[in-house]
Design a protein around this motif. Structure first.
Motif, mmCIF file in Angstrom:
data_model
loop_
_atom_site.group_PDB
_atom_site.id
_atom_site.type_symbol
_atom_site.label_atom_id
_atom_site.label_comp_id
_atom_site.label_asym_id
_atom_site.label_seq_id
_atom_site.Cartn_x
_atom_site.Cartn_y
_atom_site.Cartn_z
ATOM 1 N N ASP A 1 0.836 -1.194 0.000
ATOM 2 C CA ASP A 1 0.000 0.000 0.000
ATOM 3 C C ASP A 1 0.877 1.252 0.000
ATOM 4 O O ASP A 1 1.891 1.312 0.694
ATOM 5 N N ARG A 2 0.468 2.232 -0.773
ATOM 6 C CA ARG A 2 1.223 3.479 -0.870
ATOM 7 C C ARG A 2 0.305 4.658 -0.597
ATOM 8 O O ARG A 2 -0.901 4.592 -0.828
ATOM 9 N N PRO B 1 5.360 6.257 -5.538
ATOM 10 C CA PRO B 1 4.747 4.991 -5.944
ATOM 11 C C PRO B 1 5.675 3.812 -5.669
ATOM 12 O O PRO B 1 6.832 3.985 -5.262
ATOM 13 N N ASP B 2 5.164 2.629 -5.923
ATOM 14 C CA ASP B 2 5.941 1.411 -5.718
ATOM 15 C C ASP B 2 7.083 1.330 -6.727
ATOM 16 O O ASP B 2 7.011 1.876 -7.835
ATOM 17 N N ARG C 1 1.578 1.672 -11.698
ATOM 18 C CA ARG C 1 0.663 2.216 -12.704
ATOM 19 C C ARG C 1 -0.654 2.667 -12.068
ATOM 20 O O ARG C 1 -1.204 3.712 -12.434
ATOM 21 N N ARG C 2 -1.150 1.888 -11.115
ATOM 22 C CA ARG C 2 -2.372 2.302 -10.423
ATOM 23 C C ARG C 2 -2.131 3.586 -9.629
ATOM 24 O O ARG C 2 -3.012 4.446 -9.545
ATOM 25 N N THR D 1 -2.769 9.487 -9.059
ATOM 26 C CA THR D 1 -2.123 10.789 -9.036
ATOM 27 C C THR D 1 -2.706 11.700 -10.098
ATOM 28 O O THR D 1 -2.975 12.889 -9.857
ATOM 29 N N ASP D 2 -2.915 11.165 -11.304
ATOM 30 C CA ASP D 2 -3.528 11.956 -12.371
ATOM 31 C C ASP D 2 -4.918 12.430 -11.968
ATOM 32 O O ASP D 2 -5.285 13.596 -12.202
ATOM 33 N N ASP D 3 -5.707 11.540 -11.377
ATOM 34 C CA ASP D 3 -7.060 11.921 -10.938
ATOM 35 C C ASP D 3 -7.000 13.031 -9.894
ATOM 36 O O ASP D 3 -7.790 13.987 -9.934
#
Length: 358
Positions: free
Chosen positions: A215-216, A237-238, A250-251, A256-258
């Protein structure tokens, strides 16, 4: 007339160099040709190494043209393929490097200046004397730490009988906020408001050790600077060292973009996103985040340099990658970007000087 043994061995060496240059070009180009696959996307971390190895191979291949080869036409064709591949790779790397970069502002005539330092401390104690000496010297207005492991930091301070957090001393600004998972910590001279923590659930890969947490966290907060409030997004991120962790990354980028789109649609405040992105600047996914959110970045000395090194700092140009990045919106002018010294972590500090437009 038969060739001497040294000439034969040098001819073989030149052949190997040409083939090595072709392999380096192929691996590097795979990051551009197939950016949505784990292995090829990770090739973007090593483009500098591929370019260096390929350039050496091409030079040795050209020197081999002065020799007599049994397969002369095939050798010349191999040299041509190697050179072509490296020229294409160098061109694509240059385009990707400059794709979303901004020139440094020379003489800002409005707004106040702030210095932001980002450091992945790899669980280094925040009370470490070398770290605090550096922070005192760099005199940052904002510090963004990653891999802080806050619960362990608390125990160390308590064991030493020192105030937890050390805010206001040892180079630390007076205000700070700790992320929900304790991995991200932001210190600031300016008041911190509008805190918005986000946790991105990750999948734990098989065989992960007990210290690994899939989890990040992602932190959004507001810095109340004298000129204008600034939105700061702390990022980590991971690390994409396995396919499952690459998918976690990627998730995280999607989240982050959202977040950035949401922040930008809610107000017109300037925004800074900074941290250990675990992504090379030549990654298509990294550049897509910049392009889609109209973000700009810059690099120390104008070119991406190693921020994460392996084994030994003295080998950082060979065994390292540029993974610590920042990005800003048009409300911030970039005055300077530099790297700090080896402070005991496996990352170098990233120092960004900004001007906040009124």
């Amino acid at each position: 007339m038969p060739r001497s043994l040294p000439v034969t061995l040098f001819s073989l060496f030149c052949w190997c160099c040409c083939l090595g240059a072709i392999a380096a070009a192929g691996l590097g180009l795979s990051a551009f040709a197939a950016p949505d696959f784990w292995l090829t996307d990770n090739m973007s971390f090593f483009l500098r190494q591929f370019l260096g190895a390929g350039a050496f191979g091409c030079v040795m291949g050209l020197s081999g043209l002065f020799l007599r080869h049994r397969l002369s036409k095939l050798y010349k064709f191999t040299v041509a393929i190697a050179i072509t591949g490296m020229v294409v790779l160098a061109g694509l790397t240059l385009v990707r490097t400059t794709e979303n970069t901004v020139s440094l502002a020379q003489s800002p005539d409005h707004g106040n200046q702030i210095r932001v330092v980002s450091i992945n401390i790899e669980n280094l104690f925040l009370g470490d004397t070398v770290l605090q000496a550096y922070l005192s010297a760099v005199n940052a207005d904002v510090i963004v730490f990653q891999e802080t492991l806050w619960w362990l930091q608390e125990r160390r301070w308590e064991r030493l009988g020192l105030p937890v957090g050390g805010a206001g001393s040892g180079g630390f600004p007076g205000n700070y906020h700790v992320g929900q998972l304790g991995g991200l910590v932001v210190y600031s001279r300016f008041p911190i408001t509008g805190i918005r923590p986000i946790t991105i659930d990750g999948e734990t890969p098989p065989g992960a050790n007990v210290y690994y947490d899939a989890d990040r966290e992602l932190i959004s907060l507001t810095l109340e600077t004298p000129s204008k409030a600034v939105k700061l997004v702390a990022i980590h991120p991971d690390s994409p060292r396995t396919k499952s962790r690459w998918q976690n990354k990627r998730r995280y980028f999607d989240a982050t973009d959202d977040l950035i789109r949401d922040l930008r649609s809610a107000n017109e405040l300037p925004l800074l996103a900074i941290g250990d992105w675990n992504s090379a600047p030549w990654s298509a996914r990294f550049q897509r985040s910049l392009s889609d959110n109209n973000l700009k970045t810059a690099y120390p000395g104008g070119w991406p340099q190693t921020t994460r090194f392996f084994f030994d700092y003295r080998l950082h140009w060979i065994l390292g990658a540029p993974v610590d990045q920042f990005a800003v919106t048009e409300g911030l002018e970039v005055l300077g970007v530099s790297l700090g010294p080896d402070i005991g972590s496996d990352h170098l500090p990233l120092v960004v000087d900004l001007a906040v437009r009124n």
